[in-house]
Design a protein around this motif. Structure first.
Motif, PDB file in Angstrom:
ATOM      1  N   THR A 133       0.796  -1.233   0.000  1.00 22.55           N
ATOM      2  CA  THR A 133       0.000   0.000   0.000  1.00 22.55           C
ATOM      3  C   THR A 133       0.827   1.280   0.000  1.00 22.55           C
ATOM      4  OG1 THR A 133      -0.138  -0.030   2.434  1.00 22.55           O
ATOM      5  CG2 THR A 133      -1.917  -1.110   1.202  1.00 22.55           C
ATOM      6  N   ARG A 180       2.781   2.586  -2.153  1.00 23.64           N
ATOM      7  CA  ARG A 180       2.643   3.332  -3.418  1.00 23.64           C
ATOM      8  C   ARG A 180       1.300   4.059  -3.478  1.00 23.64           C
ATOM      9  NH1 ARG A 180       0.650  -1.313  -7.521  1.00 23.64           N
ATOM     10  NH2 ARG A 180      -0.242  -2.670  -5.947  1.00 23.64           N
ATOM     11  N   TYR A 181       0.284   3.467  -2.864  1.00 27.31           N
ATOM     12  CA  TYR A 181      -1.024   4.120  -2.847  1.00 27.31           C
ATOM     13  C   TYR A 181      -0.989   5.394  -2.003  1.00 27.31           C
ATOM     14  CZ  TYR A 181      -3.030  -0.222  -4.779  1.00 27.31           C
ATOM     15  OH  TYR A 181      -3.344  -1.291  -5.583  1.00 27.31           O
ATOM     16  N   LYS A 221       0.668   8.191  -3.903  1.00 23.70           N
ATOM     17  CA  LYS A 221      -0.233   8.805  -4.893  1.00 23.70           C
ATOM     18  C   LYS A 221      -1.200   9.783  -4.223  1.00 23.70           C
ATOM     19  CE  LYS A 221      -0.314   5.300  -8.573  1.00 23.70           C
ATOM     20  NZ  LYS A 221       0.037   6.210  -9.689  1.00 23.70           N
ATOM     21  N   LEU A 222      -1.696   9.398  -3.074  1.00 22.05           N
ATOM     22  CA  LEU A 222      -2.626  10.286  -2.374  1.00 22.05           C
ATOM     23  C   LEU A 222      -1.937  11.552  -1.891  1.00 22.05           C
ATOM     24  CD1 LEU A 222      -4.920   7.838  -0.358  1.00 22.05           C
ATOM     25  CD2 LEU A 222      -5.230   8.788  -2.645  1.00 22.05           C
ATOM     26  N   THR A 254     -10.545   6.777  -0.783  1.00 21.58           N
ATOM     27  CA  THR A 254      -9.399   5.876  -0.832  1.00 21.58           C
ATOM     28  C   THR A 254      -8.709   5.803   0.520  1.00 21.58           C
ATOM     29  OG1 THR A 254      -8.188   7.736  -1.812  1.00 21.58           O
ATOM     30  CG2 THR A 254      -8.956   6.039  -3.313  1.00 21.58           C
ATOM     31  N   LEU A 285      -8.017   2.315   2.561  1.00 22.84           N
ATOM     32  CA  LEU A 285      -6.705   1.915   3.078  1.00 22.84           C
ATOM     33  C   LEU A 285      -6.751   1.694   4.587  1.00 22.84           C
ATOM     34  CD1 LEU A 285      -4.516   4.310   0.920  1.00 22.84           C
ATOM     35  CD2 LEU A 285      -4.493   1.813   0.816  1.00 22.84           C
ATOM     36  N   GLN A 334      -6.814  -7.850  -1.885  1.00 18.98           N
ATOM     37  CA  GLN A 334      -6.032  -6.908  -2.684  1.00 18.98           C
ATOM     38  C   GLN A 334      -6.641  -6.594  -4.046  1.00 18.98           C
ATOM     39  OE1 GLN A 334      -1.979  -8.329  -2.681  1.00 18.98           O
ATOM     40  NE2 GLN A 334      -1.625  -7.670  -0.567  1.00 18.98           N
ATOM     41  N   ALA A 361      -7.376  -2.845  -5.034  1.00 18.26           N
ATOM     42  CA  ALA A 361      -6.683  -2.301  -6.213  1.00 18.26           C
ATOM     43  C   ALA A 361      -7.686  -1.750  -7.225  1.00 18.26           C
ATOM     44  CB  ALA A 361      -5.820  -3.388  -6.861  1.00 18.26           C
ATOM     45  N   PHE A 385      -9.228   1.418  -5.791  1.00 20.94           N
ATOM     46  CA  PHE A 385      -8.255   2.509  -5.723  1.00 20.94           C
ATOM     47  C   PHE A 385      -7.987   3.083  -7.108  1.00 20.94           C
ATOM     48  CE2 PHE A 385      -4.112   4.481  -5.655  1.00 20.94           C
ATOM     49  CZ  PHE A 385      -4.121   5.179  -4.463  1.00 20.94           C
ATOM     50  N   HIS A 386      -7.708   2.227  -8.085  1.00 23.15           N
ATOM     51  CA  HIS A 386      -7.393   2.726  -9.429  1.00 23.15           C
ATOM     52  C   HIS A 386      -8.595   3.397 -10.074  1.00 23.15           C
ATOM     53  CE1 HIS A 386      -3.318   1.298  -9.577  1.00 23.15           C
ATOM     54  NE2 HIS A 386      -3.673   0.084  -9.248  1.00 23.15           N
ATOM     55  N   VAL A 436      -8.529   6.950  -8.409  1.00 27.70           N
ATOM     56  CA  VAL A 436      -7.480   7.885  -8.850  1.00 27.70           C
ATOM     57  C   VAL A 436      -7.678   8.265 -10.315  1.00 27.70           C
ATOM     58  CG1 VAL A 436      -5.824   7.129  -7.113  1.00 27.70           C
ATOM     59  CG2 VAL A 436      -5.783   6.075  -9.367  1.00 27.70           C
TER      60      VAL A 436
END
Length: 824
Positions: A580, A582-583, A586-587, A629, A633, A646, A650, A653-654, A657
């Motif tokens: 997570t 990387r998530y 991004k946030l 998001t 998380l 997951q 995923a 989340f995608h 974003v």
């Protein structure tokens, strides 16, 4: 080239300081060191001197208050007063009554994720869990939604009695008054489970525990009001409703034309000081069966019986149903869901001042009281209803898509259906996390104005999208109403939640960003209050402090946005685990983008921003999806970071974003001041947009989770009513999944034999007989396929009726009703 080096050194030092949010003094020191190095290494001395002069000028103005205030802060304060958007009374009260939780971090551009991750995991008490496993389960088993919606247009008497006896109307009422005293999380779980079987039952239970007399009395009632009414409400001796919306005042509740005039009148045989009320309300849930009415109205004192103020303002009061002049109208018919809903009217209805909620001292404070309670209600009732429907839809439709076959293949294996299943699963995961997060915020003591608007809008909107995909997948099973239909009524009812407690269009375009940009921003509200301070010297002091904090904040977010855009958010410290991290990075990027765009929008548009609903709505979408998001998380880590979930995380989340970048792009391309939009694009998307919608491979994994027995599917199913029973077709279908999967190898053997011509019989029983006779199937396999055929038939069957069972024959027997003339 050496001419550029000193200025490049200043920019690099500034970028480092801005990204890490260090002080201007550090920038001055770093710049001085860098320029000294330039001087002694032979860099063009004129350029070094010019750069040093720039550093000295900026540092002197910013670091020395006696220069900074008259030269910068005072002129900016005057400008700020001019561009400050005018706030309506509704907006002022909304800002005064809301509180800020973690959503405030999302406006900083550098959220402290540890605050979020360190919140306690939401947990039910043993008593609350026992209520869910006991009375809630029993109530769900009592539900026959087709009879409720088609036959009776109401809950049967035994259900009303069960609801009252088990204190479903008293979940939010403290135990000392005979209620259950449940947490917001328990309230959420109860509504979620009820909504998974019947929206009529969930709304019937939800409304008394949301905005209404119970919650208002609990927060604001006098001791006498609490002692008398709360015990009666807890056990259903009083059934409450609340009259707010009228024909001429919907979302702008402060414009209600209903009024109460202070005067003297008779009450229980005595002349007392009171109010003469005239009102016309509609869309009032539980009004047809209510015995206690909460009412919002504007209070006037033309004869100054209470003081010098004539227009006292919005006030809330309690009216017993049998009060002279109160008229409960006939029922509304909300899209076949048949929950109790109708109009309330009254003219010159007299009540004593003691019926004002909170007593006469609370007169004129009604909108403040409503605003707090609306935020709490929006946080729980409507999001929980969306969560129950979406989660049940995902689990049941996944089973249906595996069991239902066309062309010898489960329909869920077709890529078109798989795509819809992925949307269902991903959005159900989002809704579940978002609705739980807002309930948890209430339990932490927040009054979550902004999160409640986010949850209300997105949970209801996404649940409508989920049920639409469900209907597309199940086809005829969904459009033929009857006891076997598990989705049709949910599809019919989905627009109802879109409209109530603030229409969704208004919520998105005005509330989410409109409130968030001021309430959650770390500096704007402080600047507004300082600029409006009547003590100019004190106001300037506070404005000066806030202004330069705001400037540092804005520069930092510009630098962070640009850096994250260049690096694709791949560099930087972040919390979470290897999956997570990387998530979270991004946030961080999107938080910086949001903060930057909010600042630039408010600075360049000023008061005009509140009328730019397209821009406000898009920035609201950015804030909403960052918050969503974050909730996902948080839930993922609270559950121990389950690997099985997951794909759901995923996909969700995608999807979010991708929507964030779409919203940012649309906001920049349509920014009212075009050159400003172009410049911001370079900071937000220096290398262009990169986020993509979830791909087909990820969608396949999500769809596969819904169509097989696994921990992720079980987790998604947790909290909804799936007990198989005669009146729960969805529960029966979900229960068939493992049995259907186990029979698939045997089914393939039979299909292969039919395809090769090894079996000649035409009907199913004869085919089984022939297969056993020829040794192609064992006797146990025959039984297995016979059981499979039974569950397939139950899964795909729909209902039929005699025509008289569908007619509302009695309607035209009523006085004044005429059948329409047939066309010639």
């Amino acid at each position: 080239m050496t001419l550029v080096i000193p200025f490049l050194a200043l920019a690099l030092a500034g970028g480092f300081v801005a990204y890490h949010r260090k002080s201007l003094l550090l920038w001055t020191v770093l710049s001085a060191i860098a320029l000294a190095i330039c001087w002694f290494t032979g860099v063009n001395q004129t350029a070094v001197i010019v750069a040093a002069a720039i550093v000295a000028l900026i540092s002197a103005i910013v670091l020395l208050p006696f220069l900074r205030k008259p030269l910068v802060s005072a002129p900016f304060m005057g400008f700020f007063r001019k561009v400050l958007p005018p706030l309506s009374q509704t907006e002022k009260i909304a800002l005064e009554t809301g509180s800020v939780g973690f959503e405030g971090e999302l406006f900083t551009g550098d959220p402290d994720w540890n605050i979020l991750l360190n919140y306690p995991k939401p947990q039910l008490t043993a008593e609350e869990q026992a209520f869910l496993d006991g009375p809630v389960e029993v109530l769900c088993k009592m539900v026959n939604d087709f009879e409720i919606t088609h036959v009776h247009a109401d809950l049967p008497p035994e259900m009303w009695e069960f609801i009252k006896k088990n204190k479903f109307f008293g979940m939010i009422i403290p135990k000392e008054y005979g209620g259950l005293g449940f947490s917001a999380l328990a309230h959420h779980k109860v509504i979620q489970k009820l909504a998974s079987i019947s929206s009529v039952v969930s709304s019937t239970v939800g409304v008394p525990n949301s905005l209404g007399p119970g919650e208002l009395l609990n927060h604001y009632g006098t001791k006498e009001q609490k002692d008398y009414y709360l015990p009666r409400l807890a056990v259903g001796e009083e059934v409450p409703c609340f009259g707010l919306t009228g024909p001429f005042a919907g979302s702008d509740a402060t414009s209600i034309p209903d009024y109460g005039i202070v005067c003297r009148g008779m009450w229980n045989g005595e002349e007392v000081l009171g109010l003469k009320l005239t009102f016309d309300k509609r869309y009032i849930t539980l009004a047809p069966v209510a015995s206690l009415i909460g009412l919002a109205f504007r209070m006037y004192d033309p004869d100054h019986l209470l003081g010098d103020v004539e227009d006292i303002g919005i006030t809330l009061a309690l009216l017993p149903r049998d009060t002279d002049g109160v008229e409960i109208g006939r029922r509304h018919f909300p899209l076949n869901s048949t929950f109790q809903n109708g109009p309330i009217r009254g003219k010159d209805v007299f009540i004593p001042l003691s019926q004002i909620i909170g007593g006469p001292e609370k007169r004129g404070l009604g909108w403040n009281m409503l605003n707090e309670c609306l935020a709490v209600g929006r946080s729980i009732t409507l999001p929980s209803t969306g969560s129950g429907g979406a989660k049940a839809g995902a689990v049941v439709t996944g089973a249906y898509a595996r069991i239902r076959k066309q062309f010898g293949l489960s329909v869920g294996r077709f890529e078109g259906v798989e795509e819809a299943l992925a949307r269902i699963g991903g959005k159900a995961y989002k809704i579940s996390a978002l609705s739980q997060a807002t309930a948890a915020a209430v339990d932490r003591g927040d009054v979550p104005s902004v999160p409640s608007a986010i949850a209300k809008y997105h949970c209801t909107n996404m649940s409508r999208e989920v049920i639409t995909d469900v209907m597309d997948i199940i086809g005829g099973k969904g459009i033929i109403l009857g006891p076997r239909n598990f989705a049709g009524r949910s599809w019919q009812a989905s627009p109802i939640a879109i409209t109530v407690e603030g229409a969704n269009i208004m919520t998105r375009s005005l509330l989410i960003f409109g409130q968030g940009a001021i309430l959650c921003h770390p500096w704007v509200l402080k600047e507004m209050k300082a600029a409006q301070d009547e003590d100019r010297a004190a106001g300037l002091r506070e404005f000066d402090k806030s202004l330069f904090g705001h400037i540092r904040f804005g520069i930092s977010n510009a630098v962070r946005s640009f850096w994250f855009g260049l690096t694709g958010s791949r560099i930087g410290a972040a919390p979470g685990d290897a999956y997570t991290r990387r998530y979270f990075r991004k946030l961080d990027r999107y938080s910086a983008n949001l903060a930057l765009m909010a600042d630039i929008s408010m600075m360049t548009l000023g008061g005009k921003l509140k009328f730019k609903e397209g821009l406000s709505g898009r920035l609201g979408d950015v804030l909403s999806h960052i918050y969503m998001t974050s909730a996902m998380l948080k839930r993922y880590h609270d559950e121990g970071a389950p690997v099985a979930e997951q794909p759901l995380l995923a996909w969700a989340f995608h999807d979010s974003v991708h929507k964030i970048e779409e919203a940012l792009s649309a906001a920049l391309r349509n920014f009212p001041i075009r050159p400003v939009g172009w410049l911001m694009w370079l900071l937000v998307f220096p290398l262009g947009r990169r986020a993509e919608a979830p791909g087909d491979r990820l969608g396949h994994r999500v769809a596969s989770l819904l169509m097989s027995a696994n921990p992720a599917r079980d987790s998604l199913a947790r909290g909804v009513f799936l007990t198989p029973g005669q009146n729960n077709p969805g529960g029966r279908i979900a229960s068939y999944l493992e049995q259907a999967i186990a029979a698939e190898p045997v089914e393939r053997k039979l299909l292969k034999a039919l395809k090769t011509g090894a079996i000649k019989a035409l009907d199913f029983p004869a085919q089984l007989d022939e297969a056993v006779a020829k040794g192609l199937l064992t006797e146990a396999e025959r039984v297995q396929l016979q059981e499979l055929r039974k569950i397939i038939i139950d899964t795909i069957s729909v209902d039929d009726f005699d025509v008289h069972e569908l007619r509302a024959a009695s309607f035209y027997d009523l006085p004044g009703k005429q059948r329409p003339q047939q066309a010639a």
